[in-house]
Structure formats: C-alpha cells, structure tokens
Design an enzyme around this catalytic site. Structure first.
Site, mmCIF file in Angstrom:
data_model
loop_
_atom_site.group_PDB
_atom_site.id
_atom_site.type_symbol
_atom_site.label_atom_id
_atom_site.label_comp_id
_atom_site.label_asym_id
_atom_site.label_seq_id
_atom_site.Cartn_x
_atom_site.Cartn_y
_atom_site.Cartn_z
ATOM 1 N N HIS A 68 -35.906 -7.974 -5.395
ATOM 2 C CA HIS A 68 -36.268 -6.718 -4.709
ATOM 3 C C HIS A 68 -35.885 -6.783 -3.230
ATOM 4 C CE1 HIS A 68 -39.343 -3.196 -4.677
ATOM 5 N NE2 HIS A 68 -38.464 -3.037 -3.702
ATOM 6 N N HIS A 189 -41.534 1.373 -9.032
ATOM 7 C CA HIS A 189 -42.370 1.449 -7.837
ATOM 8 C C HIS A 189 -43.544 2.348 -8.221
ATOM 9 C CE1 HIS A 189 -42.744 2.561 -3.318
ATOM 10 N NE2 HIS A 189 -43.733 3.138 -3.948
ATOM 11 N N ASP A 315 -39.179 -7.703 -1.104
ATOM 12 C CA ASP A 315 -39.136 -6.285 -0.691
ATOM 13 C C ASP A 315 -38.568 -6.193 0.733
ATOM 14 O OD1 ASP A 315 -39.235 -3.556 -0.663
ATOM 15 O OD2 ASP A 315 -41.427 -3.407 -0.638
ATOM 16 N N HIS A 319 -35.496 -2.342 9.225
ATOM 17 C CA HIS A 319 -35.425 -1.114 10.037
ATOM 18 C C HIS A 319 -35.145 -1.509 11.477
ATOM 19 C CE1 HIS A 319 -36.857 1.555 6.888
ATOM 20 N NE2 HIS A 319 -37.883 0.753 6.672
HETATM 21 ZN ZN LIG Z 1 -40.850 0.160 -3.530
#
Ligand SMILES: [Zn+2]
Length: 431
Positions: A68, A189, A315, A319
């Site tokens: 992920h 998700h 995950d 950014h």
């Molecule tokens: Zn997600």
C-alpha cells in the site's frame, strides 16, 4: 568455496530457518541471484572471488513487500515520482512496492500501467520492483468497472478504489467477482462515505476540544462488516486496507473464525500514535483513516502479533510542505512512510509487543503470499533479496536522511533507532 558470488558474514537472522535458529551467527551465501546456503558463521572460512560483506552486529531480514503505497506519478511528481519513491523504498528495506491507482490521471488504463512499469525499470533496473494496483472503477468513480482484463494483462497486481471508498454494495460485489476472474484480489479502503469523509481526525474528546470535525470509528467498521460478509457470501478473498480501530479488528477476527478468506493490513502510525498526535492542529498527524484511541492502538498491536491483522503496510502518502502547512480541515490526509516504517516498527520488538519473526512475516512473507510475490525465507534457491539491518544505529528523520520527496511525517526531527545498512535484490546491492 562453493561458487558463491555474494557472502554476507557474521550476521544474525531475524527469522530463524529450520536448520538455523535465530540466535546463531550465520554466513549467508548467494549465487546467480539466489540463496545458495546459510551456514553457521566460521571466521576462518575463506571465500574466493566473492563479494564479501562483514555484517557483524547486524541482522538479516528478507527484503520487504509494501502492498500500500502512493507514488503520485503520473500527475503530482512534485510530491513524489517513481524514481524518488523507489529510492525511499530501497533505503527503507522494501524490495517490492504495490502502488495505488489514485494518480492523475487515474491508473485505469493499461497504457498508464505500462508507463509506470517502464519508469520503474529505467530508474531501478535491479529493484525495488513496482507492482501497480489498477483502479477498480473508471476514474475511481465507483459507478463503472475499470477495464480489469487489460490492466491485469499489463501487470496490475490487484485492484482498489483506495481513496474513493465504494458506497454501492452491488457495484462492489460485481467488482470483486470480476477481479477474481483474473485471479486478482480487491483491496478495499473501508470508509462509509457519508460519515465525515476523510476528516483525518477521530471523533471524540480530542476533536471536540479542538473544535475539529471528527470521523467516528463506525464509519470504518461498518464497511469492514459489509466486506467480510461479502467475502463470505461470494466465497472470494477481499483484502482490507489500513485498519485503524478495534471494532474492525473484532469483525476480521469474527470472519476468520468462520473461515472467510479475508486478509487485512495496518500501518506503523496506527500502532504508535493516538488521536492526541493531532493536538496543536498538527496536520502531519492527519491521516485517513484517522489516528484513534489508546484502546484501538492496543487492539491493533495484539491483532498484528497474533496474525488477525496479517500485514503491515506503509500507506506511504507523500504531500508537499505547502499543502500540509494550512488549516487542519484544509490539509490533505497522509504520512510519508517508506523511509521510516521499518525503524518505527522495529521499536516494538525489544519489548515483546511484536516478535521479530512476526514482523518479518507481516512486512514480507504475508503480503507476498496474499499478492503472489516471491519472498526470501533464507532457504537454498530463494531469491537473494536481503536487507542488512543495523539495530543499534541512531538516525534523525530529516529532509537530508529521507529519500522521499516529501517529509510529511510526525516523526520528522525525531531520533529513530535501527536502519537499513545494505539491501540486495537478486544478489545485486541496491543500497
Ligand atoms: Zn486508503
């Protein structure tokens, strides 16, 4: 001796093998990209013509698999691109990276999958290897199925609408059935999309005090309930992404006890932080699903230790600074995780919260099993995908030490203990 062209000496194995318990020092021999043998360490043994690495005081792990990751390429390369993301992966110990489809444009087209794979091969020919995840629906719309046959043929390893939860149970059912015809698993998700979507903050005392919109745990758990029942009804596997709360853990345990083919992942931040990390309106702690309570953290730790939660994924969600340096409600969700995940999770092993063996399974073998990626068990013939980890070295997570383009992590400036000191893929040194 023995034709090895790579020898890693005097290291300890994080996970023992049948013949070599975890506490003995070993010499690990590789040839032609594969493990040749793992022998008890012998300081007098000579290796003619081999590349020899002295790994005294270090630990050997199989190269990790991240199922992920968000790589932002194509479309938002200022946050991350495939070369920088794979570089962060290599230094973080990951040899295989599965990247989500919510790029710009979305990876719902075989040409995009092929371009991603091409960029990865060009920048990192020896690895880490990229395994794109195809969109479940066109443009992540949740209304029209993506061309999964083409995407699977182009190399997509799984399908997901990650970032845009699928509200319609009927659409989700058709997507899971369609993906299964190509032998692919759907990664979901789980977020009920009408309950404070992507709030990035848990609903509770802390959100009330801060005056922030919070998302309750039931937004996640109600979708987990749907998914585990769907998997049971269809007789098909479903993988549940980034589990954040105890109720989801309980539902996954319930499903597994019934023999349902559900698997699940959680991430380092859900094991190490609570909602209190959002105090001071710290947007670096804004993630989706949000950081929850101490009871949730304890439940997740136990679930990972016992295998109810199978996998640890990053995950990784990079950014740029200017995007996070805004009001909490306006900031995007996500933590940059590839550089720091292994060091962070390793901190749980000395106290016995997680055994080294379970950590290795959750970060390498389990994602390999679920998504069909070959991993190294240090048996003869296994791929020589080896991480040499220094458990004592202290390092500070910073712009200089991290390889991701984005450093949006609550651990920026923190001292972490333990770091990858060398990484081999197919016997080729990539770090
Ligand atoms: Zn997600």
């Amino acid at each position: 001796m023995s034709g090895a062209n790579l020898v890693i000496r005097a290291a300890r194995l994080a996970c023992g093998t049948r013949n070599r318990p975890a506490d003995c020092l070993v010499d690990c021999l590789a040839a032609e990209g594969r493990i040749l043998d793992v022998l008890p360490h012998d300081p007098t043994r000579a290796f003619e013509g081999a590349e020899v690495l002295d790994a005294s005081g270090k630990i050997l792990l199989p190269s990790l698999v991240d199922c992920h990751t968000h790589l932002r390429d194509p479309g938002q390369e200022y946050k991350e691109d495939i070369p920088s993301g794979l570089s962060a992966a290599a230094h973080g110990g990951f040899g295989h990276v599965m990247c989500m489809a919510n790029t710009k444009p979305v990876n719902d087209d075989a040409a995009i999958t092929e371009a991603m794979l091409d960029a990865a091969r060009k920048s990192h020919p020896a690895g880490p290897f990229l395994h794109p995840i195809g969109a479940l629906s066109k443009g992540l719309s949740g209304t029209e199925l993506a061309p999964m046959a083409d995407l699977a043929a182009a190399g997509c390893a799984a399908f997901s609408n990650d970032g845009m939860p699928v509200a319609s149970a009927e659409f989700f059912r058709r997507a899971v059935e369609y993906a299964a015809t190509f032998g692919r698993i759907v990664i979901d998700h789980c977020e009920e999309p009408t309950m404070a979507p992507a709030a990035g903050m848990n609903e509770g005392a802390v959100s009330a005090r801060l005056g922030l919109r919070g998302q309750p745990w039931v937004a996640e758990a109600s979708q987990v309930a749907r998914d585990v029942l769907m998997a049971e009804c269809l007789g098909l596997p479903i993988h549940i992404a980034h589990v954040s709360c105890k109720a989801s853990v309980d539902l996954i345990a319930f499903a597994k006890a019934r023999g349902v083919a559900v698997t699940a992942e959680t991430c380092p931040h859900y094991l190490l932080l609570t909602e209190q990390a959002c105090e001071g309106y710290d947007t670096r702690a804004k993630v989706n699903p949000p950081l929850r309570t101490l009871a949730d953290v304890e439940s997740l730790r136990q679930a990972l230790a016992t295998g109810i939660v199978d996998i640890l994924a990053t995950d990784h969600a990079p950014h740029a600074d200017h995007e996070k340096e805004v009001e909490f409600d306006l900031a995007p969700c996500g933590i940059s995780g590839l550089d720091t995940a292994l060091s962070l999770v390793w901190s749980l092993t000395p106290g016995g919260i997680l055994t080294e063996e379970r950590l290795v399974d959750a970060m390498s073998h389990a994602p390999g099993r679920v998504f069909g990626i070959e991993t190294n068990r240090f048996a003869p013939g296994d791929p020589a995908d080896i991480v040499v980890f220094d458990p004592k070295v202290r390092w500070t997570a910073s712009r200089e030490t991290m390889h991701s383009k984005s450093c949006n992590t609550p651990w920026l400036g923190s001292t972490l203990v333990g770091r990858v000191s060398a990484h081999f893929m197919g016997g080729v040194r990539i770090v």
